[in-house]
Design a protein around this motif. Structure first.
Motif, PDB file in Angstrom:
ATOM      1  N   THR A  17       0.854  -1.368   0.042  1.00 15.39           N
ATOM      2  CA  THR A  17      -0.087  -0.039  -0.019  1.00 15.39           C
ATOM      3  C   THR A  17       0.757   1.380   0.062  1.00 15.39           C
ATOM      4  OG1 THR A  17      -1.639  -1.250   1.190  1.00 15.39           O
ATOM      5  CG2 THR A  17      -1.859   1.146   1.258  1.00 15.39           C
ATOM      6  N   GLY A  18       1.864   1.296   0.756  1.00 10.48           N
ATOM      7  CA  GLY A  18       2.758   2.251   0.671  1.00 10.48           C
ATOM      8  C   GLY A  18       3.465   2.585  -0.441  1.00 10.48           C
ATOM      9  N   VAL A  19       3.918   1.693  -1.184  1.00 10.52           N
ATOM     10  CA  VAL A  19       4.587   1.838  -2.427  1.00 10.52           C
ATOM     11  C   VAL A  19       3.619   2.258  -3.398  1.00 10.52           C
ATOM     12  CG1 VAL A  19       5.267   0.541  -4.466  1.00 10.52           C
ATOM     13  CG2 VAL A  19       6.277  -0.093  -2.246  1.00 10.52           C
ATOM     14  N   PHE A  20       2.258   1.859  -3.483  1.00  9.93           N
ATOM     15  CA  PHE A  20       1.222   2.670  -4.450  1.00  9.93           C
ATOM     16  C   PHE A  20       1.030   4.051  -4.087  1.00  9.93           C
ATOM     17  CE2 PHE A  20      -0.382  -1.957  -5.420  1.00  9.93           C
ATOM     18  CZ  PHE A  20       0.063  -2.182  -6.484  1.00  9.93           C
ATOM     19  N   CYS A  21       0.808   4.154  -2.868  1.00  5.00           N
ATOM     20  CA  CYS A  21       0.572   5.549  -2.445  1.00  5.00           C
ATOM     21  C   CYS A  21       1.848   6.750  -3.029  1.00  5.00           C
ATOM     22  CB  CYS A  21       0.348   5.681  -0.781  1.00  5.00           C
ATOM     23  SG  CYS A  21      -1.274   4.965  -0.507  1.00  5.00           S
ATOM     24  N   ASN A  23       3.989   5.948  -5.566  1.00  8.66           N
ATOM     25  CA  ASN A  23       3.999   6.195  -6.786  1.00  8.66           C
ATOM     26  C   ASN A  23       2.751   7.148  -7.098  1.00  8.66           C
ATOM     27  OD1 ASN A  23       5.914   4.494  -7.263  1.00  8.66           O
ATOM     28  ND2 ASN A  23       4.669   2.546  -7.583  1.00  8.66           N
ATOM     29  N   ALA A  24       1.787   7.022  -6.642  1.00  7.63           N
ATOM     30  CA  ALA A  24       0.394   8.144  -7.012  1.00  7.63           C
ATOM     31  C   ALA A  24       0.918   9.451  -6.568  1.00  7.63           C
ATOM     32  CB  ALA A  24      -0.646   7.595  -6.179  1.00  7.63           C
ATOM     33  N   ILE A  25       1.639   9.625  -5.602  1.00  9.22           N
ATOM     34  CA  ILE A  25       2.048  10.860  -5.250  1.00  9.22           C
ATOM     35  C   ILE A  25       3.055  11.498  -6.101  1.00  9.22           C
ATOM     36  CG2 ILE A  25       3.328  12.422  -3.633  1.00  9.22           C
ATOM     37  CD1 ILE A  25       1.957  10.633  -1.313  1.00  9.22           C
ATOM     38  N   GLU A  26       3.959  10.822  -6.395  1.00 10.11           N
ATOM     39  CA  GLU A  26       5.033  10.996  -7.470  1.00 10.11           C
ATOM     40  C   GLU A  26       4.326  11.435  -8.877  1.00 10.11           C
ATOM     41  OE1 GLU A  26       8.355   8.354  -7.478  1.00 10.11           O
ATOM     42  OE2 GLU A  26       9.014   8.476  -5.443  1.00 10.11           O
ATOM     43  N   ASP A  31       2.683  15.363 -12.934  1.00  4.70           N
ATOM     44  CA  ASP A  31       1.522  15.973 -13.890  1.00  4.70           C
ATOM     45  C   ASP A  31       1.421  17.585 -13.686  1.00  4.70           C
ATOM     46  OD1 ASP A  31       0.753  13.452 -14.830  1.00  4.70           O
ATOM     47  OD2 ASP A  31      -1.014  13.097 -13.612  1.00  4.70           O
ATOM     48  N   LYS A  32       1.626  17.879 -12.632  1.00  3.88           N
ATOM     49  CA  LYS A  32       1.721  19.273 -12.242  1.00  3.88           C
ATOM     50  C   LYS A  32       2.887  19.975 -13.023  1.00  3.88           C
ATOM     51  CE  LYS A  32       0.932  21.187  -8.204  1.00  3.88           C
ATOM     52  NZ  LYS A  32       0.865  21.358  -6.560  1.00  3.88           N
ATOM     53  N   ASP A  33       4.054  19.262 -13.085  1.00  5.84           N
ATOM     54  CA  ASP A  33       5.139  20.045 -13.568  1.00  5.84           C
ATOM     55  C   ASP A  33       4.973  19.962 -15.171  1.00  5.84           C
ATOM     56  OD1 ASP A  33       6.435  20.311 -11.306  1.00  5.84           O
ATOM     57  OD2 ASP A  33       7.704  18.342 -11.501  1.00  5.84           O
ATOM     58  N   ILE A  34       4.359  18.922 -15.750  1.00  7.56           N
ATOM     59  CA  ILE A  34       4.005  18.802 -17.163  1.00  7.56           C
ATOM     60  C   ILE A  34       3.131  20.050 -17.635  1.00  7.56           C
ATOM     61  CG2 ILE A  34       3.029  17.605 -18.785  1.00  7.56           C
ATOM     62  CD1 ILE A  34       4.481  14.927 -17.673  1.00  7.56           C
ATOM     63  N   ALA A  35       2.124  20.167 -16.802  1.00 12.07           N
ATOM     64  CA  ALA A  35       1.219  20.951 -16.974  1.00 12.07           C
ATOM     65  C   ALA A  35       1.560  22.748 -17.248  1.00 12.07           C
ATOM     66  CB  ALA A  35      -0.039  21.149 -16.070  1.00 12.07           C
ATOM     67  N   ILE A  36       2.642  22.832 -15.912  1.00 12.46           N
ATOM     68  CA  ILE A  36       3.290  23.943 -16.012  1.00 12.46           C
ATOM     69  C   ILE A  36       4.255  24.363 -17.356  1.00 12.46           C
ATOM     70  CG2 ILE A  36       5.450  25.187 -14.761  1.00 12.46           C
ATOM     71  CD1 ILE A  36       3.999  24.136 -12.227  1.00 12.46           C
ATOM     72  N   MET A  37       4.940  23.128 -17.756  1.00 13.52           N
ATOM     73  CA  MET A  37       5.799  23.188 -18.848  1.00 13.52           C
ATOM     74  C   MET A  37       4.726  23.520 -20.133  1.00 13.52           C
ATOM     75  SD  MET A  37       8.731  22.956 -18.157  1.00 13.52           S
ATOM     76  CE  MET A  37       9.831  23.007 -19.578  1.00 13.52           C
TER      77      MET A  37
END
Length: 127
Positions: A17-21, A23-26, A31-37
């Motif tokens: 569960t920790g690994v999945f969480c 990965n989701a946060i990263e 996605d935010k960095d891509i949107a800014i670019m």
């Protein structure tokens, strides 16, 4: 023995569960960095397009656009459609020119033109 197996299974599930969480946060951060670019690239393309439009409007190559040059240029559907695509109304040419002419000199420089168009576009997208 059963307690040991249950605790081991719970520990493994907790790690998974920790690994999945993580990965989701990263993924969300990426996605935010891509949107800014993408937004920065869009802004750069708009600036380049506006500079090209200014050069088309400036018939006498003076690096200044007069009200008459703007009127003449807006008669062509190409420029009017371009400004409309940026949500800049071309119905009242005089008001449009006065908004762009920030120093009140009667002529619009390249910087005034670009800044005015960007501000007019931002004003229509804010509400």
């Amino acid at each position: 023995m059963v307690v040991y197996i249950v605790l081991t299974v719970l520990a493994i599930l907790n790690v998974v569960t920790g690994v999945f969480c993580n990965n989701a946060i990263e993924s969300a951060r990426a996605d935010k960095d891509i949107a800014i670019m993408k937004q920065m690239q869009k802004h750069a393309k708009q600036l380049k397009s506006l500079r090209g439009v200014f050069k088309e409007i400036d018939n006498d190559q003076s690096n200044l656009v007069s009200l008459q040059e703007l009127k003449d240029a807006l008669k062509s559907k190409k420029l009017a459609s371009f400004l409309e695509s940026m949500d800049i109304s071309t119905q009242d040419i005089w008001t449009l020119f006065m908004v762009m002419d920030s120093d009140g000199s009667g002529d619009v420089t390249l910087e005034e033109f670009v800044t005015g168009c960007m501000q007019l576009q931002a004003g229509t997208n804010c509400c």
